[in-house]
Design an enzyme around this catalytic site. Structure first.
Site, mmCIF file in Angstrom:
data_model
loop_
_atom_site.group_PDB
_atom_site.id
_atom_site.type_symbol
_atom_site.label_atom_id
_atom_site.label_comp_id
_atom_site.label_asym_id
_atom_site.label_seq_id
_atom_site.Cartn_x
_atom_site.Cartn_y
_atom_site.Cartn_z
ATOM 1 N N GLY A 278 -38.682 43.902 48.574
ATOM 2 C CA GLY A 278 -39.869 43.114 48.891
ATOM 3 C C GLY A 278 -40.241 42.080 47.849
ATOM 4 C CD GLU A 320 -34.213 50.578 49.136
ATOM 5 O OE1 GLU A 320 -33.450 51.463 49.517
ATOM 6 O OE2 GLU A 320 -35.312 50.342 49.669
ATOM 7 N N PRO A 321 -33.655 44.988 46.425
ATOM 8 C CG PRO A 321 -32.747 43.731 44.675
ATOM 9 C CD PRO A 321 -33.006 45.148 45.120
ATOM 10 N NE ARG A 323 -38.465 37.934 51.308
ATOM 11 C CZ ARG A 323 -38.706 37.772 52.597
ATOM 12 N NH1 ARG A 323 -38.556 36.607 53.156
ATOM 13 N NH2 ARG A 323 -39.126 38.792 53.333
ATOM 14 N NE ARG A 360 -38.480 34.665 56.397
ATOM 15 C CZ ARG A 360 -39.292 33.954 55.629
ATOM 16 N NH1 ARG A 360 -39.063 32.663 55.443
ATOM 17 N NH2 ARG A 360 -40.315 34.502 55.045
ATOM 18 C CE1 TYR A 364 -41.965 38.460 59.879
ATOM 19 C CE2 TYR A 364 -40.287 37.014 58.954
ATOM 20 C CZ TYR A 364 -40.651 38.226 59.494
ATOM 21 O OH TYR A 364 -39.713 39.196 59.644
ATOM 22 C CB CYS A 391 -37.195 25.237 76.242
ATOM 23 S SG CYS A 391 -35.737 24.284 76.592
ATOM 24 C CD GLU A 392 -41.002 29.497 73.112
ATOM 25 O OE1 GLU A 392 -42.119 29.397 72.556
ATOM 26 O OE2 GLU A 392 -40.778 30.228 74.063
ATOM 27 C CE1 TYR A 421 -34.606 40.738 56.068
ATOM 28 C CE2 TYR A 421 -35.453 39.506 54.194
ATOM 29 C CZ TYR A 421 -35.043 40.703 54.759
ATOM 30 O OH TYR A 421 -35.069 41.838 54.004
HETATM 31 C C1 LIG Z 1 -36.441 45.216 54.238
HETATM 32 C C2 LIG Z 1 -36.270 46.282 53.233
HETATM 33 C C3 LIG Z 1 -35.831 45.954 51.952
HETATM 34 C C4 LIG Z 1 -35.581 44.532 51.503
HETATM 35 O O1 LIG Z 1 -36.702 43.739 51.534
HETATM 36 P P1 LIG Z 1 -36.660 42.275 50.852
HETATM 37 O O2 LIG Z 1 -37.982 41.706 51.165
HETATM 38 O O3 LIG Z 1 -35.530 41.529 51.494
HETATM 39 O O4 LIG Z 1 -36.414 42.493 49.407
HETATM 40 C C5 LIG Z 1 -35.633 46.983 51.052
HETATM 41 N N1 LIG Z 1 -35.835 48.270 51.409
HETATM 42 C C6 LIG Z 1 -36.244 48.628 52.638
HETATM 43 C C7 LIG Z 1 -36.431 50.045 52.956
HETATM 44 C C8 LIG Z 1 -36.476 47.647 53.591
HETATM 45 O O5 LIG Z 1 -36.905 48.003 54.802
#
Ligand SMILES: *Cc1c(COP(=O)(O)O)cnc(C)c1O
Length: 463
Positions: A278, A320-321, A323, A360, A364, A391-392, A421
Site C-alpha cells: 500500500g 508487500e509493495p 505499486r 484507474r 478511483y 463509448c463512455e 494496476y
Molecule cells: C494489493 C495488496 C498489496 C499491494 O498493494 P500496493 O498498493 O500495490 O502496494 C499487498 N498486499 C496485499 C494483501 C494486497 O491485497
C-alpha cells in the site's frame, strides 16, 4: 480539421474553469523525474528516450498504445527495497500490480519474494521459475482447486482469510500429507489512503478476520488446533497509495497486541508479522512518497518498540509493495487522434486507448500527468483532458493537465506512472485489444507481453 482551425489557445490560471490541477508548468518540455522512470530523458533536439531508445522509434516498432517498462528502474527499485529491509525482513512483490514471466525472473534475480492471489498468478510465477517457498498465496475466496494447487506446489505460505478457509486448507493439507505454513490475515480497524487514515472499532469490508470481538483470537485457536497447519504469523494490509506512516503504526501496534495475547493464551510466540503493502508513489509532482529505506526504518522501529513494550522478541517482518515497485517504472504511449477545443472549458484530446488500458481514473478518480514526447514544443500551455476512444463519457485517462497548444493529431503523448494496476486491470471493452508491455533496457527493447490480436478475441468467441 486543419490545425489552424483550433481556437485552442493558452488559458491562464485566472480564467481556468474549475478543476483539480496545478498551475501550468513553466516548461512543458521538462520531464519531472518524480513521475518518470529513471532512464527517461529528453535530448536537446526534443526527442524523448527511455532505456536509451527514442520513443518515436518504439512507437514505430511496437505501435500504440503501448506500455513501456524501464527494466533498469524496475530492478533498481527491487534492490532498493531489498537493501532497505536487509536480511532480517522479507520483501514480497504484490503480483497483482503487474505480473509477467519476465517480471518474475527479475524478482527472483533481485532477491524478492512474490505474492499471488489466483491459481493462474501462481502458475505464472512457477512457470517462470520462482521457487514455491518464496511465494505467498492471498485472496478472500480461494477456490478448492486453487488451495489444492498451492498446497501441492508447496507455496511458502497461504494467508488465511476466513474461518471456512482454515478448514479447507487444513483438509487439503491432511489429504496431501502436508503441513502447510499459514498466516492469518486480520483486519485491524485501520483504513489508510494517501494522506489520511481512519481507525475504527469495526470493519466493514470483505478481507480478513476482525480483531474486534475476539474473531482473530478465535481463528488463531482453531489454526493452532489443526495438525495440517503451521501458524507462522499474523498479516495485516491496511490500504493503498499511502504516504502517512501513522496507519502502519496503529496496525503494527494492534498486531503486536494480538501476538502478546497469543503468547499469554497458548504459550507460543509467532515468528512472523506481515504489514502488507500500500505504499504510495508519485503520480503527479505534488505527491511526495517515502523512500524504501525510510519506510523500512520506520516500520522496524515501530515493531521493535511495540514488541519490547509487550515483552516479545521482535518477529521477522515482511512487507508487500506492488505499486511502489512497478508503478513508476512504466508509462503508456498513445497517439493523439481527435482534438476538440471546448471554448471556456478545456480541450478534449482523444487517444487510441483509454479506460481499457487505464481504468484507474474512472474507477478511483486517479490523477495523472501527461507530456508530448514525439517532439518538443515552445507553444503556450493548453488545458486538456485526455480521453479514450470508448463509448463512455467517463472514459478519461488524465482529467486535467497541460499540453502545448500546437498539439496535433499524430503526435505521441505519454502518461507516466502507469506500471501498476493498468495492464493488470486492462479490459477488452469495445473489443479493445489489450496493449503490449515492452521492456526497454540499455538500448534494446523487447516485448514481454504481446499486443492482443483480433484473432485472439475471435478465438474466444466460439459462436
Ligand atoms: C494489493 C495488496 C498489496 C499491494 O498493494 P500496493 O498498493 O500495490 O502496494 C499487498 N498486499 C496485499 C494483501 C494486497 O491485497
Amino acid at each position: 480539421m486543419s490545425r489552424s482551425a483550433h481556437p485552442a489557445g493558452p488559458r491562464h490560471a485566472d480564467v481556468l474553469p474549475e478543476g483539480h490541477y496545478q498551475a501550468p508548468p513553466t516548461d512543458l518540455n521538462a520531464l519531472d523525474e518524480k513521475v518518470w522512470s529513471r532512464t527517461v530523458s529528453r535530448d536537446a533536439d526534443g526527442a524523448v528516450r527511455v532505456g536509451g531508445i527514442e520513443v518515436t522509434r518504439l512507437a514505430e516498432e511496437f505501435g500504440t498504445p503501448a506500455y513501456l517498462l524501464d527494466e533498469a528502474d524496475f530492478r533498481a527499485r527491487c534492490r532498493a527495497w531489498r537493501d532497505a529491509f536487509g536480511d532480517e525482513a522479507d520483501v514480497f512483490y504484490a503480483g497483482k500490480a503487474f505480473l509477467s514471466r519476465a517480471v518474475v525472473k527479475w524478482l527472483k534475480e533481485e532477491g524478492l519474494n512474490l505474492d499471488v492471489c489466483s491459481g493462474v498468478e501462481l502458475a505464472t510465477a512457477l512457470d517462470a521459475g520462482m521457487p514455491a517457498d518464496r511465494i505467498a498465496f492471498h485472496g478472500n475466496n480461494k477456490t478448492p482447486a486453487e488451495i489444492e494447487r498451492a498446497v501441492e506446489d508447496g507455496v511458502g505460505r497461504i494467508v488465511l482469510d476466513s474461518f471456512q478457509e482454515i478448514v479447507r486448507v487444513a483438509h487439503t493439507a491432511d489429504r496431501l500429507g502436508r503441513r502447510q505454513r499459514v498466516q492469518i490475515r486480520v483486519t485491524v480497524g485501520v483504513e489508510a489512503h494517501t494522506h489520511e487514515f481512519i481507525a475504527t472499532a469495526h470493519e466493514d469490508q470483505k478481507f480478513g478476520i476482525a480483531l474486534a470481538e475476539g474473531q482473530a483470537a478465535e481463528a488463531v485457536r482453531r489454526v493452532l488446533g489443526l495438525d495440517g497447519l503451521e501458524l507462522v504469523g499474523i498479516h495485516s494490509h491496511i490500504g493503498s497509495q499511502i504516504f502517512d506512516m501513522a496507519g502502519f503504526e496503529v496496525s503494527a501496534r494492534r498486531v503486536v497486541q494480538l501476538l502478546a495475547a497469543i503468547r499469554d493464551e497458548h504459550g507460543v510466540e509467532l515468528p512472523e508479522i506481515d504489514l502488507g503493502g500500500g505504499l504510495g508513489i508519485a503520480y503527479t509532482p505534488d505527491d511526495d512518497p517515502r523512500e524504501p529505506h525510510e519506510i523500512a526504518k520506520s516500520l522496524s522501529e515501530i515493531v521493535t518498540r511495540e514488541c519490547a513494550a509487550a515483552g516479545l522478541a521482535t518477529p521477522r517482518i515482511s512487507v508487500e509493495p506492488g505499486r511502489a515497485i512497478v508503478g513508476p517504472t512504466a508509462f503508456t504511449l498513445y497517439e493523439v487522434g481527435t482534438i476538440k477545443p471546448l471554448e471556456g472549458l478545456r480541450t478534449y484530446v482523444s487517444v487510441d486507448g483509454g479506460m481499457s488500458d487505464n481504468i484507474r481514473t474512472a474507477l478511483y478518480d486517479a490523477e495523472y500527468t501527461v507530456a508530448l514526447v514525439s517532439r518538443r514544443s515552445d507553444a503556450p500551455p493548453m488545458l486538456v483532458r485526455v480521453v479514450g476512444k470508448h463509448c463512455e463519457s467517463g472514459d478519461i485517462v488524465v482529467k486535467d493537465a497541460f499540453l502545448p497548444a500546437d498539439l496535433a493529431p499524430g503526435d505521441l503523448i505519454a502518461v507516466p506512472a502507469t506500471g501498476a494496476y493498468c495492464r493488470s486491470m486492462a479490459s477488452n471493452y469495445n473489443h479493445a485489444l489489450r496493449p503490449p508491455v515492452v521492456s526497454v533496457a540499455d538500448g534494446a527493447a523487447r516485448v514481454i507481453v504481446r499486443r492482443e490480436t483480433e484473432e485472439d478475441l475471435l478465438r474466444l468467441d466460439v459462436g
